[in-house]
Write a protein that holds these residues in place. Structure first.
Motif, PDB file in Angstrom:
ATOM      1  N   HIS A   8       0.825  -1.209   0.000  1.00  0.00           N
ATOM      2  CA  HIS A   8       0.000   0.000   0.000  1.00  0.00           C
ATOM      3  C   HIS A   8       0.862   1.263   0.000  1.00  0.00           C
ATOM      4  CE1 HIS A   8      -4.110  -1.609   0.465  1.00  0.00           C
ATOM      5  NE2 HIS A   8      -3.447  -2.663   0.881  1.00  0.00           N
ATOM      6  N   ASN A   9       2.169   1.087   0.045  1.00  0.00           N
ATOM      7  CA  ASN A   9       3.099   2.213  -0.002  1.00  0.00           C
ATOM      8  C   ASN A   9       3.034   2.844  -1.392  1.00  0.00           C
ATOM      9  OD1 ASN A   9       5.892   3.168  -0.943  1.00  0.00           O
ATOM     10  ND2 ASN A   9       6.080   3.217   1.287  1.00  0.00           N
ATOM     11  N   ASP A  10       2.840   4.161  -1.437  1.00  0.00           N
ATOM     12  CA  ASP A  10       2.670   4.855  -2.712  1.00  0.00           C
ATOM     13  C   ASP A  10       3.860   4.686  -3.654  1.00  0.00           C
ATOM     14  OD1 ASP A  10       0.114   5.733  -2.106  1.00  0.00           O
ATOM     15  OD2 ASP A  10       0.804   7.627  -1.264  1.00  0.00           O
ATOM     16  N   LEU A  11       5.067   4.720  -3.118  1.00  0.00           N
ATOM     17  CA  LEU A  11       6.262   4.591  -3.957  1.00  0.00           C
ATOM     18  C   LEU A  11       6.338   3.192  -4.579  1.00  0.00           C
ATOM     19  CD1 LEU A  11       8.856   5.762  -5.110  1.00  0.00           C
ATOM     20  CD2 LEU A  11      10.022   5.031  -3.026  1.00  0.00           C
ATOM     21  N   LEU A  12       6.108   2.169  -3.779  1.00  0.00           N
ATOM     22  CA  LEU A  12       6.149   0.796  -4.278  1.00  0.00           C
ATOM     23  C   LEU A  12       5.035   0.560  -5.302  1.00  0.00           C
ATOM     24  CD1 LEU A  12       7.655  -1.858  -4.046  1.00  0.00           C
ATOM     25  CD2 LEU A  12       6.084  -2.498  -2.221  1.00  0.00           C
ATOM     26  N   LEU A  13       3.849   1.097  -5.029  1.00  0.00           N
ATOM     27  CA  LEU A  13       2.735   0.970  -5.963  1.00  0.00           C
ATOM     28  C   LEU A  13       3.071   1.640  -7.289  1.00  0.00           C
ATOM     29  CD1 LEU A  13      -0.197   0.104  -6.524  1.00  0.00           C
ATOM     30  CD2 LEU A  13      -0.926   2.286  -5.526  1.00  0.00           C
ATOM     31  N   LYS A  14       3.678   2.804  -7.206  1.00  0.00           N
ATOM     32  CA  LYS A  14       4.074   3.528  -8.425  1.00  0.00           C
ATOM     33  C   LYS A  14       5.093   2.711  -9.230  1.00  0.00           C
ATOM     34  CE  LYS A  14       5.799   8.036  -9.862  1.00  0.00           C
ATOM     35  NZ  LYS A  14       6.258   9.356  -9.441  1.00  0.00           N
ATOM     36  N   ASN A  46      -6.201  -4.454  -7.016  1.00  0.00           N
ATOM     37  CA  ASN A  46      -6.945  -4.435  -5.754  1.00  0.00           C
ATOM     38  C   ASN A  46      -6.541  -3.263  -4.860  1.00  0.00           C
ATOM     39  OD1 ASN A  46      -8.463  -6.696  -6.404  1.00  0.00           O
ATOM     40  ND2 ASN A  46      -7.043  -8.110  -5.425  1.00  0.00           N
ATOM     41  N   VAL A  47      -5.254  -2.976  -4.797  1.00  0.00           N
ATOM     42  CA  VAL A  47      -4.776  -1.851  -3.984  1.00  0.00           C
ATOM     43  C   VAL A  47      -5.307  -0.531  -4.556  1.00  0.00           C
ATOM     44  CG1 VAL A  47      -2.724  -0.539  -3.285  1.00  0.00           C
ATOM     45  CG2 VAL A  47      -2.761  -3.030  -3.047  1.00  0.00           C
ATOM     46  N   LEU A  48      -5.286  -0.386  -5.870  1.00  0.00           N
ATOM     47  CA  LEU A  48      -5.821   0.830  -6.490  1.00  0.00           C
ATOM     48  C   LEU A  48      -7.311   0.986  -6.181  1.00  0.00           C
ATOM     49  CD1 LEU A  48      -4.014   0.787  -9.954  1.00  0.00           C
ATOM     50  CD2 LEU A  48      -3.748   2.513  -8.163  1.00  0.00           C
ATOM     51  N   LYS A  49      -8.065  -0.099  -6.262  1.00  0.00           N
ATOM     52  CA  LYS A  49      -9.497  -0.036  -5.939  1.00  0.00           C
ATOM     53  C   LYS A  49      -9.713   0.378  -4.492  1.00  0.00           C
ATOM     54  CE  LYS A  49     -11.175  -3.373  -9.341  1.00  0.00           C
ATOM     55  NZ  LYS A  49     -11.728  -4.731  -9.553  1.00  0.00           N
TER      56      LYS A  49
END
Length: 97
Positions: A8-14, A46-49
Protein backbone atom coordinates in the motif's frame (compact mmCIF):
# COMPACT_ATOMS: atom_id res chain seq x y z
CA UNK A 1 -0.13 -11.00 0.31
CA UNK A 2 2.58 -11.31 2.95
CA UNK A 3 3.69 -7.71 2.84
CA UNK A 4 0.28 -6.03 2.66
CA UNK A 5 1.43 -2.83 4.35
CA UNK A 6 4.37 -2.43 1.97
CA UNK A 7 2.11 -2.98 -1.04
CA UNK A 8 0.00 0.00 0.00
CA UNK A 9 3.10 2.21 0.00
CA UNK A 10 2.67 4.86 -2.71
CA UNK A 11 6.26 4.59 -3.96
CA UNK A 12 6.15 0.80 -4.28
CA UNK A 13 2.73 0.97 -5.96
CA UNK A 14 4.07 3.53 -8.42
CA UNK A 15 7.05 1.27 -9.22
CA UNK A 16 4.74 -1.71 -9.78
CA UNK A 17 2.49 0.33 -12.08
CA UNK A 18 5.50 1.51 -14.10
CA UNK A 19 6.72 -2.09 -14.33
CA UNK A 20 3.40 -3.46 -15.57
CA UNK A 21 3.09 -0.76 -18.20
CA UNK A 22 6.10 -2.27 -19.96
CA UNK A 23 6.33 -5.88 -18.80
CA UNK A 24 4.24 -9.01 -18.28
CA UNK A 25 6.64 -10.51 -15.76
CA UNK A 26 5.72 -10.42 -12.10
CA UNK A 27 7.05 -7.37 -10.31
CA UNK A 28 9.09 -8.23 -7.22
CA UNK A 29 10.56 -6.14 -4.44
CA UNK A 30 12.80 -6.58 -1.40
CA UNK A 31 10.69 -7.20 1.71
CA UNK A 32 11.17 -8.44 5.25
CA UNK A 33 10.03 -11.87 4.11
CA UNK A 34 11.81 -12.27 0.80
CA UNK A 35 14.36 -10.70 -1.50
CA UNK A 36 11.86 -11.30 -4.30
CA UNK A 37 8.44 -10.57 -2.77
CA UNK A 38 5.93 -10.84 -5.64
CA UNK A 39 3.50 -8.02 -6.35
CA UNK A 40 1.20 -9.48 -9.03
CA UNK A 41 -0.89 -7.16 -11.19
CA UNK A 42 -4.06 -8.54 -9.54
CA UNK A 43 -2.87 -7.12 -6.23
CA UNK A 44 -1.94 -3.80 -7.86
CA UNK A 45 -5.51 -3.56 -9.18
CA UNK A 46 -6.95 -4.43 -5.75
CA UNK A 47 -4.78 -1.85 -3.98
CA UNK A 48 -5.82 0.83 -6.49
CA UNK A 49 -9.50 -0.04 -5.94
CA UNK A 50 -9.00 0.19 -2.18
CA UNK A 51 -7.26 3.56 -2.46
CA UNK A 52 -10.08 4.86 -4.68
CA UNK A 53 -12.69 3.67 -2.19
CA UNK A 54 -10.81 5.32 0.69
CA UNK A 55 -10.51 8.59 -1.22
CA UNK A 56 -14.19 8.60 -2.16
CA UNK A 57 -15.06 8.12 1.52
CA UNK A 58 -12.78 11.02 2.39
CA UNK A 59 -14.42 13.20 -0.27
CA UNK A 60 -18.00 12.38 0.75
CA UNK A 61 -18.28 14.97 3.57
CA UNK A 62 -16.89 17.67 1.26
CA UNK A 63 -19.41 16.82 -1.42
CA UNK A 64 -22.30 16.77 1.06
CA UNK A 65 -21.38 20.31 2.01
CA UNK A 66 -21.35 21.27 -1.66
CA UNK A 67 -17.66 22.05 -1.48
CA UNK A 68 -14.66 20.79 -3.41
CA UNK A 69 -11.33 19.54 -2.24
CA UNK A 70 -9.30 20.02 -5.38
CA UNK A 71 -6.28 18.07 -4.13
CA UNK A 72 -8.35 14.99 -3.27
CA UNK A 73 -10.38 15.24 -6.48
CA UNK A 74 -7.14 15.35 -8.50
CA UNK A 75 -5.77 12.34 -6.62
CA UNK A 76 -9.00 10.45 -7.26
CA UNK A 77 -8.90 11.27 -10.97
CA UNK A 78 -5.28 10.07 -11.23
CA UNK A 79 -6.00 6.83 -9.34
CA UNK A 80 -9.02 6.04 -11.52
CA UNK A 81 -6.91 6.63 -14.63
CA UNK A 82 -4.19 4.31 -13.29
CA UNK A 83 -6.78 1.68 -12.37
CA UNK A 84 -8.26 1.74 -15.86
CA UNK A 85 -4.79 1.36 -17.39
CA UNK A 86 -3.86 -1.51 -15.04
CA UNK A 87 -7.17 -3.32 -15.67
CA UNK A 88 -6.54 -3.05 -19.42
CA UNK A 89 -3.00 -4.34 -18.94
CA UNK A 90 -4.28 -7.15 -16.71
CA UNK A 91 -6.62 -8.23 -19.52
CA UNK A 92 -3.80 -8.07 -22.07
CA UNK A 93 -1.58 -10.19 -19.83
CA UNK A 94 -4.35 -12.76 -19.39
CA UNK A 95 -4.77 -12.92 -23.16
CA UNK A 96 -1.01 -13.47 -23.60
CA UNK A 97 -1.07 -16.64 -21.48
Amino acid sequence: MKCAIAKHNDLLLKQAIQHYRKSSTIFTFLSLYSDFEPYPIDEVVNVLKRKISDLESELEPWRKLGRENEALETQLYALKKQLKRMEQRQGEMTDEH
